[in-house]
Design a protein around this motif. Structure first.
Motif, PDB file in Angstrom:
ATOM      1  N   GLN A 129       4.627  -1.661 -33.941  1.00 11.06           N
ATOM      2  CA  GLN A 129       3.399  -0.992 -34.373  1.00 11.06           C
ATOM      3  C   GLN A 129       2.799  -0.172 -33.243  1.00 11.06           C
ATOM      4  OE1 GLN A 129       0.912  -4.150 -35.892  1.00 11.06           O
ATOM      5  NE2 GLN A 129       2.004  -4.260 -37.848  1.00 11.06           N
ATOM      6  N   LEU A 130       2.909  -0.684 -32.003  1.00  6.68           N
ATOM      7  CA  LEU A 130       2.319   0.003 -30.860  1.00  6.68           C
ATOM      8  C   LEU A 130       2.978   1.340 -30.585  1.00  6.68           C
ATOM      9  CD1 LEU A 130       0.427  -0.135 -28.321  1.00  6.68           C
ATOM     10  CD2 LEU A 130       2.373  -1.167 -27.117  1.00  6.68           C
ATOM     11  N   VAL A 131       4.320   1.375 -30.582  1.00  5.67           N
ATOM     12  CA  VAL A 131       5.021   2.600 -30.202  1.00  5.67           C
ATOM     13  C   VAL A 131       5.548   3.372 -31.403  1.00  5.67           C
ATOM     14  CG1 VAL A 131       5.683   1.572 -28.016  1.00  5.67           C
ATOM     15  CG2 VAL A 131       7.299   1.502 -29.915  1.00  5.67           C
ATOM     16  N   GLY A 132       5.606   2.706 -32.558  1.00  3.58           N
ATOM     17  CA  GLY A 132       6.198   3.319 -33.741  1.00  3.58           C
ATOM     18  C   GLY A 132       7.667   2.965 -33.854  1.00  3.58           C
ATOM     19  N   LYS A 133       8.078   2.552 -35.027  1.00  2.00           N
ATOM     20  CA  LYS A 133       9.481   2.194 -35.274  1.00  2.00           C
ATOM     21  C   LYS A 133      10.425   3.281 -34.784  1.00  2.00           C
ATOM     22  CE  LYS A 133      12.502   1.015 -39.220  1.00  2.00           C
ATOM     23  NZ  LYS A 133      13.525   2.067 -39.082  1.00  2.00           N
ATOM     24  N   GLU A 134      10.005   4.531 -34.931  1.00  2.00           N
ATOM     25  CA  GLU A 134      10.865   5.668 -34.597  1.00  2.00           C
ATOM     26  C   GLU A 134      11.081   5.832 -33.098  1.00  2.00           C
ATOM     27  OE1 GLU A 134       6.642   7.297 -34.895  1.00  2.00           O
ATOM     28  OE2 GLU A 134       7.865   5.731 -35.842  1.00  2.00           O
ATOM     29  N   HIS A 135      10.351   5.068 -32.279  1.00  2.00           N
ATOM     30  CA  HIS A 135      10.504   5.163 -30.828  1.00  2.00           C
ATOM     31  C   HIS A 135      11.052   3.885 -30.209  1.00  2.00           C
ATOM     32  CE1 HIS A 135       8.465   8.994 -30.732  1.00  2.00           C
ATOM     33  NE2 HIS A 135       7.414   8.499 -31.337  1.00  2.00           N
ATOM     34  N   LEU A 136      11.556   2.974 -31.035  1.00  2.00           N
ATOM     35  CA  LEU A 136      11.987   1.670 -30.525  1.00  2.00           C
ATOM     36  C   LEU A 136      13.480   1.464 -30.758  1.00  2.00           C
ATOM     37  CD1 LEU A 136      11.199  -1.063 -29.308  1.00  2.00           C
ATOM     38  CD2 LEU A 136      10.674  -1.868 -31.615  1.00  2.00           C
ATOM     39  N   VAL A 137      14.182   1.072 -29.691  1.00  2.00           N
ATOM     40  CA  VAL A 137      15.591   0.690 -29.744  1.00  2.00           C
ATOM     41  C   VAL A 137      15.685  -0.781 -29.351  1.00  2.00           C
ATOM     42  CG1 VAL A 137      17.906   1.048 -28.774  1.00  2.00           C
ATOM     43  CG2 VAL A 137      16.384   3.004 -29.148  1.00  2.00           C
ATOM     44  N   LEU A 138      16.404  -1.576 -30.127  1.00  6.53           N
ATOM     45  CA  LEU A 138      16.649  -2.966 -29.770  1.00  6.53           C
ATOM     46  C   LEU A 138      18.026  -3.097 -29.141  1.00  6.53           C
ATOM     47  CD1 LEU A 138      15.209  -5.106 -32.716  1.00  6.53           C
ATOM     48  CD2 LEU A 138      14.305  -4.849 -30.386  1.00  6.53           C
ATOM     49  N   ASP A 139      18.059  -3.676 -27.952  1.00  4.68           N
ATOM     50  CA  ASP A 139      19.314  -3.953 -27.258  1.00  4.68           C
ATOM     51  C   ASP A 139      19.812  -5.319 -27.720  1.00  4.68           C
ATOM     52  OD1 ASP A 139      21.298  -4.703 -25.460  1.00  4.68           O
ATOM     53  OD2 ASP A 139      20.339  -3.721 -23.761  1.00  4.68           O
ATOM     54  N   LEU A 140      20.924  -5.312 -28.444  1.00  3.89           N
ATOM     55  CA  LEU A 140      21.518  -6.555 -28.965  1.00  3.89           C
ATOM     56  C   LEU A 140      22.788  -6.892 -28.189  1.00  3.89           C
ATOM     57  CD1 LEU A 140      21.105  -5.955 -32.812  1.00  3.89           C
ATOM     58  CD2 LEU A 140      19.483  -6.960 -31.189  1.00  3.89           C
ATOM     59  N   SER A 141      22.759  -6.690 -26.892  1.00  6.79           N
ATOM     60  CA  SER A 141      23.944  -6.936 -26.074  1.00  6.79           C
ATOM     61  C   SER A 141      24.360  -8.398 -26.154  1.00  6.79           C
ATOM     62  CB  SER A 141      23.665  -6.532 -24.625  1.00  6.79           C
ATOM     63  OG  SER A 141      23.435  -5.142 -24.561  1.00  6.79           O
ATOM     64  N   CYS A 142      25.676  -8.625 -26.179  1.00  5.47           N
ATOM     65  CA  CYS A 142      26.209  -9.950 -26.495  1.00  5.47           C
ATOM     66  C   CYS A 142      27.274 -10.400 -25.498  1.00  5.47           C
ATOM     67  CB  CYS A 142      26.843  -9.941 -27.884  1.00  5.47           C
ATOM     68  SG  CYS A 142      25.659  -9.766 -29.226  1.00  5.47           S
ATOM     69  N   ARG A 143      27.357 -11.707 -25.357  1.00 10.71           N
ATOM     70  CA  ARG A 143      28.484 -12.344 -24.675  1.00 10.71           C
ATOM     71  C   ARG A 143      29.094 -13.345 -25.641  1.00 10.71           C
ATOM     72  NH1 ARG A 143      26.944 -13.421 -18.360  1.00 10.71           N
ATOM     73  NH2 ARG A 143      29.210 -13.312 -18.192  1.00 10.71           N
ATOM     74  N   GLU A 144      30.423 -13.430 -25.587  1.00 10.01           N
ATOM     75  CA  GLU A 144      31.145 -14.363 -26.462  1.00 10.01           C
ATOM     76  C   GLU A 144      31.234 -15.729 -25.801  1.00 10.01           C
ATOM     77  OE1 GLU A 144      34.515 -16.727 -27.637  1.00 10.01           O
ATOM     78  OE2 GLU A 144      34.476 -15.523 -25.803  1.00 10.01           O
ATOM     79  N   ARG A 145      30.952 -16.772 -26.578  1.00  8.74           N
ATOM     80  CA  ARG A 145      31.089 -18.145 -26.114  1.00  8.74           C
ATOM     81  C   ARG A 145      31.590 -19.001 -27.270  1.00  8.74           C
ATOM     82  NH1 ARG A 145      25.844 -20.865 -23.540  1.00  8.74           N
ATOM     83  NH2 ARG A 145      25.206 -20.840 -25.733  1.00  8.74           N
ATOM     84  N   ASP A 146      32.733 -19.642 -27.053  1.00  8.01           N
ATOM     85  CA  ASP A 146      33.341 -20.498 -28.087  1.00  8.01           C
ATOM     86  C   ASP A 146      33.555 -19.735 -29.388  1.00  8.01           C
ATOM     87  OD1 ASP A 146      33.251 -22.665 -26.282  1.00  8.01           O
ATOM     88  OD2 ASP A 146      31.219 -23.185 -26.918  1.00  8.01           O
ATOM     89  N   GLY A 147      33.974 -18.475 -29.256  1.00  4.61           N
ATOM     90  CA  GLY A 147      34.301 -17.677 -30.432  1.00  4.61           C
ATOM     91  C   GLY A 147      33.120 -17.079 -31.160  1.00  4.61           C
TER      92      GLY A 147
END
Length: 259
Positions: A129-147
Motif C-alpha cells: 500500500q505504501l509504495v503501490g503494487k506496481e512498484h514492488l518486487v518480491l525476491d523469492l530466492s531459494c535454496r534446496e534442502r532435502d529435495g
C-alpha cells in the motif's frame, strides 16, 4: 524472454560473489569479480543500451560499516538511469519510498516480509500500500534442502520454513508487480541453471518472473527459454564478460532484447 542487467554492491564496490558465501560477520564473501568501475558506470552502460528493469542489490546489511557506501553507490546509479533500475537489499517500509524518490522503478524485498522463518502478510500489505503494487518486487530466492526449495532470507544465509510452490506464488502475486528468483545453490557458479527450481516457477504465469543463478553458457539460456516457454526473464552475473566471464554482453542483448 529478456535479459535484465545487474549491479551487485558489496563493501562499497561493484562485485560478483558466490551466492551462498555471504556472511554478515566481518562483511565477508567469496568473490568472483571485483570491478574498478562504479555502479553509475554500469547504470550508464545499461541506459545507453536501452536495458530496463535491471537490479541494483545492496549486499551489506543495515548497520554494516559499508552499508552507507553501498547506498551512495546505489543512489549514483539511480541518478544515472532514473526509472530504469530496481533496488533491493535491506528494503523496509522506512526506506522504500526513499529509493523510489531517488529514481528506482521498483523496490525488491525479501527479509522484511520473510522474517523469523515466517511470512509477515501484515508487513507485505503495508509495504504494498505504501509504495503501490506496481512498484514492488518480491525476491523469492531459494535454496534446496532435502529435495524441497525453501525461500531464504538475510542475504541468503537463513532458511525460512516456507517452501516455494504455485499456491504461494499465486497468493503473493496479489501484492507485487514481479518476482525475482535466485537459485542460490548454483548462484555464482556458472554451472548451469537450477532445473528443479525453474520447473516450479515456470508454472506461475500470473506476473513477470526474472530468474538468476548458474547461467554460464548460451545453452543455459536456451534451456531456460525452452523450460519457461520464453515467458521468463533472466539475469547473468559472474559469467558475463562485463564481470570477467566469457558470455558476451552484446551477444546476449542482440539475441534476447529487441531494441
Amino acid at each position: 524472454m529478456n535479459f535484465r542487467p545487474c549491479i551487485d554492491i558489496h563493501n562499497g564496490r561493484v562485485k560478483q560473489i558466490v551466492g551462498g558465501s555471504l556472511k554478515d560477520a566481518g562483511d565477508q564473501a567469496d568473490e568472483n569479480f571485483v570491478s574498478r568501475l562504479s555502479a553509475a558506470d554500469y547504470a550508464r552502460l545499461y541506459r545507453e543500451k536501452g536495458l530496463s528493469g535491471g537490479h541494483v542489490i545492496l549486499l551489506n546489511p543495515v548497520g554494516s560499516e559499508y552499508y552507507e557506501e553501498d547506498v551512495r553507490q546505489a543512489e549514483s546509479a539511480l541518478r544515472e538511469y532514473p526509472g530504469g533500475l530496481q533496488v533491493g537489499g535491506g528494503i523496509t517500509c522506512d526506506n522504500a519510498r526513499h529509493f523510489l524518490e531517488a529514481g528506482a522503478s521498483h523496490v525488491i524485498v525479501t527479509s522484511y516480509v520473510f522474517s523469523g522463518g515466517e511470512i509477515h502478510f501484515a508487513r507485505l500489505e503495508k509495504l504494498s500500500q505504501l509504495v503501490g503494487k506496481e512498484h514492488l518486487v518480491l525476491d523469492l530466492s531459494c535454496r534446496e534442502r532435502d529435495g524441497i526449495y525453501y525461500i531464504v532470507t538475510d542475504r541468503w544465509q537463513n532458511f525460512t520454513k516456507q517452501p516455494l510452490d504455485e499456491v504461494l506464488m499465486g497468493r503473493l502475486s496479489g501484492y507485487c508487480d514481479e518476482f525475482l528468483v535466485h537459485g542460490v545453490n548454483v548462484e555464482g557458479t556458472g554451472g548451469g541453471i537450477d532445473r528443479g527450481l525453474v520447473e516450479i516457477i515456470s508454472r506461475n504465469t500470473g506476473i513477470p518472473i526474472t530468474y538468476a543463478g548458474g547461467i554460464g553458457r548460451m545453452e543455459d539460456l536456451e534451456l531456460l527459454e525452452e523450460m519457461s516457454q520464453g515467458r521468463m526473464d533472466f539475469t547473468v552475473g559472474s559469467a558475463l564478460d562485463l564481470f570477467g566471464g566469457t558470455l558476451k554482453f552484446d551477444e546476449i542483448i542482440t539475441k534476447y532484447n529487441k531494441l
